[in-house]
Design a protein around this motif. Sequence first.
Motif, PDB file in Angstrom:
ATOM      1  N   MET A  72      -5.299   6.621 -46.803  1.00 15.00           N
ATOM      2  CA  MET A  72      -6.329   5.603 -47.000  1.00 15.00           C
ATOM      3  C   MET A  72      -6.194   4.524 -45.934  1.00 15.00           C
ATOM      4  N   ARG A  73      -7.294   4.157 -45.297  1.00 10.50           N
ATOM      5  CA  ARG A  73      -7.274   3.104 -44.284  1.00 10.50           C
ATOM      6  C   ARG A  73      -7.676   1.780 -44.923  1.00 10.50           C
ATOM      7  N   ILE A  74      -6.856   0.756 -44.727  1.00 13.51           N
ATOM      8  CA  ILE A  74      -7.135  -0.577 -45.261  1.00 13.51           C
ATOM      9  C   ILE A  74      -7.216  -1.580 -44.111  1.00 13.51           C
ATOM     10  N   ALA A  75      -7.802  -2.732 -44.398  1.00 14.32           N
ATOM     11  CA  ALA A  75      -7.856  -3.828 -43.430  1.00 14.32           C
ATOM     12  C   ALA A  75      -7.316  -5.081 -44.104  1.00 14.32           C
ATOM     13  N   LEU A 104     -12.917  -7.377 -35.756  1.00 17.67           N
ATOM     14  CA  LEU A 104     -13.093  -5.936 -35.929  1.00 17.67           C
ATOM     15  C   LEU A 104     -13.370  -5.242 -34.596  1.00 17.67           C
ATOM     16  N   ILE A 105     -14.174  -5.879 -33.756  1.00 20.95           N
ATOM     17  CA  ILE A 105     -14.454  -5.310 -32.431  1.00 20.95           C
ATOM     18  C   ILE A 105     -13.185  -5.305 -31.586  1.00 20.95           C
ATOM     19  N   ASP A 106     -12.398  -6.386 -31.670  1.00 17.61           N
ATOM     20  CA  ASP A 106     -11.134  -6.453 -30.930  1.00 17.61           C
ATOM     21  C   ASP A 106     -10.167  -5.376 -31.409  1.00 17.61           C
ATOM     22  N   ALA A 107     -10.294  -4.989 -32.682  1.00 17.39           N
ATOM     23  CA  ALA A 107      -9.411  -3.952 -33.247  1.00 17.39           C
ATOM     24  C   ALA A 107      -9.907  -2.548 -32.941  1.00 17.39           C
ATOM     25  N   ALA A 122     -13.607  -1.500 -32.933  1.00  9.91           N
ATOM     26  CA  ALA A 122     -14.971  -1.118 -33.303  1.00  9.91           C
ATOM     27  C   ALA A 122     -15.857  -1.042 -32.066  1.00  9.91           C
ATOM     28  N   ASP A 123     -16.782  -0.104 -32.044  1.00  6.04           N
ATOM     29  CA  ASP A 123     -17.645   0.152 -30.893  1.00  6.04           C
ATOM     30  C   ASP A 123     -18.879  -0.740 -30.969  1.00  6.04           C
ATOM     31  N   ASP A 151     -14.091   3.459 -41.154  1.00  4.24           N
ATOM     32  CA  ASP A 151     -13.527   4.167 -42.315  1.00  4.24           C
ATOM     33  C   ASP A 151     -12.559   3.299 -43.111  1.00  4.24           C
ATOM     34  N   ILE A 152     -12.852   2.005 -43.196  1.00  6.11           N
ATOM     35  CA  ILE A 152     -12.021   1.097 -43.989  1.00  6.11           C
ATOM     36  C   ILE A 152     -12.408   1.232 -45.454  1.00  6.11           C
ATOM     37  N   GLU A 153     -11.471   1.642 -46.274  1.00  7.04           N
ATOM     38  CA  GLU A 153     -11.750   1.888 -47.691  1.00  7.04           C
ATOM     39  C   GLU A 153     -11.443   0.680 -48.571  1.00  7.04           C
ATOM     40  N   THR A 154     -10.408  -0.081 -48.211  1.00  5.73           N
ATOM     41  CA  THR A 154      -9.996  -1.230 -49.014  1.00  5.73           C
ATOM     42  C   THR A 154      -9.694  -2.400 -48.092  1.00  5.73           C
TER      43      THR A 154
END
Length: 216
Positions: free
Chosen positions: A1-4, A21-24, A26-27, A140-143
């Motif tokens: 599971m992918r979390i942020a 999010l873009i720095d991490a 994201a396109d 694909d961030i789930e939580t």
Amino acid sequence: MRIAYFDCFSGVSGDMILGALIDAGADLHMLESELGKLKISGFTLKAEKTTRGGLSGTRFFVNQDRSHAERHLTDIERIMDDSNLPDDIKSGAKSIFRELAEVEAKIHNTNPGDVHFHEIGGLDSIVDIVGSLIVMKMMDIETVYASKIPVGTGFVECDHGVLPLPAPATLELLKGIPIYASSSEKELVTPTGIAILKHVVQSFGTIPEMKIEHIG
């Protein structure tokens, strides 16, 4: 599971969420493509690398081709319903704007449907709210988790005049969320930013157990 996990050490706003999010990873181009499904025009996106306090990060901008429009909740809901966005993005965005309308209505003693969205009805806020939901789904961030929220002091000028910080709408949205005082005499938390987090965050507090993949 992918979390942020959002470490809000310097507060939170809609553009800060998207910038992180873009720095991490994201396109931006994919985000632009998805936002095209809104069927509204008059804005362009920009993300640029910057350095603050010796740390590298990404600053996110929404450049508008025209002035802010005053929209009601029904206008926002119509924009979402007329879009080609996935149903979960539509419903999520409408839920966030509905809470913002309810908060403004409570503060100004009116009905949510009668609220004029000034700052938060502009294209930048629509992009921040819808874009944040789009990017989290893209990644694909789930939580989602977040830290306690620092609040600044002082005053801020808005369409309603000069207001104390935290602003009344922000305070109302912060109900039930752990906050703490910052020494910064400026606005650290915007209604849009905290409304987005309230919608997606499972809990506010310490970093949960995880293996770090990306940092923004």
